[in-house]
Design a protein around this motif. Structure first.
Motif: not given
Length: 431
Positions: A149, A331, A365, A368
């Motif tokens: 990210v 998400l 995070n 991902r």
């Protein structure tokens, strides 16, 4: 397949570990202050590393200071099943936010050792640097670098209000590791956490099966007016930066209410310059935090804020610069990992419900780059980011039991030197 109804962690040992860690940075009101990369954070890290080494784990530290404690699997070449969270706290934080997810992972390792269970895959427990974002903004910075990210240079250059950077402070406290940050496979990641909200306790539910997380947008605003004497300067000609900021605070609150009940909008920081009682403020630094599970609604909140700030700046005769520092889309978590959490709770007879996280977590995070899920337990009155944050020992125990089963579901059983799992001492593993 996880076998043995009595397979469970040692709830008393987990609770004792939490209370021992809570002594580091303890506050008068019963909470914790271990800001990221302070000496107290170093003490907490050192204690975690010692406990992991005593449990037979190898330790690796990457360039963002993330710590990985590894228990080998039967086939150590396979990608690990990982769990973890963070050890840093808010300035007036509690004893469970973050640290529970770290020490629940350590307790899983200790339990596997006690029961002499060998997993097919290695198991790792992670400590992510600067999850809170209190000392260094944005939050979740090191897991963000791990997941791509943010880039590494950006992460290391992030500075606190005194100008000290993450890179400098990692060197100072001895946690500037040499391992690359990210770029390796994780078979599955689980994060165990207190809910930080009131839903589970209000509904008398023990386990929240987290299906995903709200989207978030973070902003920093600088409002510029003109300092002037509070007495001789007439009201109509003033360029009061604080007045403009106050109107923006009201705007942000109205946007949150307009997008309720699932939208949230917060101004959490306001710094006034020169901050003198008889000087009209000439500059204000402030932050805005927007959250919503619907990306279209979150985008609408952004548009309304930008239009409103422009109108307020013109009306207040000030300048307003907006810098967006974080943009996380809503998400979903991995269905197989979510199912592993559900199966673990059901096997133990715990009450459970699906829930969406209203807070950001390192798991957001990591999702991902790896299949991910979270386990929530209640916290008393839904209070977190507060020194009075609290949780019942039976909830702490239940979350650890579900984590153990979910991780075994993903890591696989290699072999066990004991034919049957024995009952754990201390708090009962049932609901």
């Amino acid at each position: 397949m996880v076998e043995g109804h009595n397979l469970g962690i040692d709830g008393d040992r987990l609770w004792d570990s939490l209370m021992e860690m809570a002594k580091i940075g303890a506050t008068e009101k019963g909470g914790n202050c271990r800001l990221a990369l302070t000496d107290l954070d170093r003490e907490g890290r050192d204690l975690f590393v010692r406990w992991c080494e005593e449990a037979g784990c190898s330790i690796r530290v990457d360039r963002m200071g993330n710590i990985f404690a590894r228990r080998p699997g039967r086939d150590d070449s396979l990608a690990p099943v990982m769990t973890g969270s963070h050890l840093d706290t808010q300035p007036t934080g509690g004893r469970f936010d973050g640290v529970y997810g770290v020490l629940a992972g350590l307790e899983v390792v200790r339990t596997l050792n006690d029961l002499e269970i060998e997993t097919e895959r290695p198991v790792e427990v992670a400590v992510w640097t600067n999850e809170e974002g209190s000392r260094f903004a944005p939050s979740m910075i090191a897991s963000g670098v791990f997941a791509g990210v943010f880039d590494l240079d950006y992460g290391l250059a992030c500075a606190d209000q005194d100008g000290r950077t993450i890179g400098e402070e990692l060197e100072r406290i001895g946690y500037a590791g040499e391992e690359p940050c990210g770029g390796r496979e994780i078979h599955a990641f689980f994060e165990t956490h207190i809910e930080q909200g009131p839903i589970l306790e209000a509904e008398d539910v023990t386990i929240g099966v987290v299906t995903g997380a709200q989207g978030q947008k973070w902003y920093e605003l600088e409002i510029k007016g003109q300092e002037s004497h509070a007495g001789p300067t007439p009201m109509p000609v003033r360029r009061d930066a604080l007045l403009g900021a106050a109107r923006i605070v009201d705007l942000v609150n109205r946007i949150g209410l307009d997008h309720a009940p699932t939208g949230c909008a917060t101004v959490g920081m306001l710094n006034v310059h020169p901050n003198s009682r008889n000087v009209i403020p000439g500059r204000v630094f402030m932050t805005i935090d927007f959250r919503h599970p619907d990306p279209d609604e979150l985008a609408a909140m952004d548009r309304e804020m930008r239009a409103g700030v422009a109108e307020i700046a013109e009306r207040s005769r000030v300048e307003a610069k907006i810098k967006q520092i974080m943009d996380l889309a809503p998400l979903p978590f991995d269905p197989a990992c979510v199912e592993a959490v559900s199966k673990g709770a059901e096997a133990l007879g715990y009450s459970l419900r699906a829930i969406v996280s209203g807070a950001g977590h390192d798991a957001c995070n990591i999702s991902r780059v790896a299949p991910t899920a979270m386990i929530f337990i209640p916290c008393i009155d839904g209070i977190s980011h507060n020194e009075i944050e609290d949780a019942k020992p039976e909830w702490i125990h239940a979350g650890g039991n579900v984590l153990l089963r979910a991780m075994l579901d993903r890591a696989g059983r290699g072999r066990a030197l004991r034919c049957h799992a024995r009952p754990r001492a201390g708090i009962r593993s049932g609901p």
